[in-house]
Design an enzyme around this catalytic site. Sequence first.
Site, PDB file in Angstrom:
ATOM      1  N   PRO A   2       0.822  -1.205   0.000  1.00 48.72           N
ATOM      2  CA  PRO A   2       0.000   0.000   0.000  1.00 48.72           C
ATOM      3  C   PRO A   2       0.859   1.260   0.000  1.00 48.72           C
ATOM      4  O   PRO A   2       1.835   1.351   0.733  1.00 48.72           O
ATOM      5  CB  PRO A   2      -0.805  -0.093   1.288  1.00 48.72           C
ATOM      6  CG  PRO A   2      -0.225  -1.189   2.080  1.00 48.72           C
ATOM      7  CD  PRO A   2       0.645  -2.016   1.196  1.00 48.72           C
ATOM      8  N   ARG A 262      15.306   0.537  -7.375  1.00 47.05           N
ATOM      9  CA  ARG A 262      13.895   0.306  -7.692  1.00 47.05           C
ATOM     10  C   ARG A 262      13.667   0.297  -9.199  1.00 47.05           C
ATOM     11  O   ARG A 262      14.235   1.100  -9.937  1.00 47.05           O
ATOM     12  CB  ARG A 262      13.014   1.406  -7.069  1.00 47.05           C
ATOM     13  CG  ARG A 262      13.171   1.566  -5.575  1.00 47.05           C
ATOM     14  CD  ARG A 262      12.743   0.336  -4.801  1.00 47.05           C
ATOM     15  NE  ARG A 262      11.347  -0.009  -5.037  1.00 47.05           N
ATOM     16  CZ  ARG A 262      10.333   0.473  -4.342  1.00 47.05           C
ATOM     17  NH1 ARG A 262      10.549   1.326  -3.367  1.00 47.05           N
ATOM     18  NH2 ARG A 262       9.100   0.107  -4.622  1.00 47.05           N
TER      19      ARG A 262
END
Length: 272
Positions: A2, A262
């Site tokens: 989330p 990332r």
Amino acid sequence: MPELPEVETVANGVDARVRGQKIVRVWTSGKPQTFKSPETEIVETLTGAKIERVRRVGKSIVMDLGRGKTAVGAQFLVHLGMTGRLLVSQAEVPLPPHTHAVLSLADGREVRFVDPRRFGRLSVVTSEGGYQGPGVEPTTVTAEEFAGLFKGRKLAIKAALLNQSILHGVGNIYADESLFRAGIRPLKQAGKLTRVELLKLHTALQQVLAHAIELGGSSVSDYVDADGVRGFFQLEHKVYSRSGEACLDCGTGLKKIVVGGRTTVYCPVCQR
Ligand SMILES: [Zn+2]
């Protein structure tokens, strides 16, 4: 995982359901990984406290607690981790598997923390001033303050957006999506962005987050009232997880690189 809008959706949903309620009893599972504060401290702090407000700070859900007329300023912090969920249920609804904390409310309902993979964290804060979180809040930061955050920074703008000590709560999805909307290459040095680029990025980031929070708001009951496992809503992504697919604006194949560890997707034509 989330991100900020999902956390805000859950926090607002829980707030609307339990604000003003008194916590009469607390149960914890005893799984040490989940509890960042000692369980006894969590139980002591929460039992008998009134829930003044539930809100988001960074990527954490913060429950502000009071005791009768004299607010003690304590807070209950919930970090959802990968799979954590905060549910409001009637007490007679069976506990879902992987429930790690249950806050029984005076009106008979329960706030339940459910987390199969146990990357979520529960803690209490009793310090003066309460929990602030690191970095600046991205949904309310002004354009001027935002531009100032990146002055002289040598790291890539994508890495700077993800750096929680600069801005708190911006994750991978919203970093990629806002850089695409602002037309900025993720690898560009943060300190070398022009003022115009920084202002575009500020607008793009706040629009993307606001839109996602709006989407979440319309489906909040799925995240807070549900007892089963449901996925989070998704913003219609323009670049995130679309590597190799055609850019929605110009048709060029989207490229995938790694920035700051990332995965990062961008359009080599639209983002300069
Ligand atoms: Zn493009």
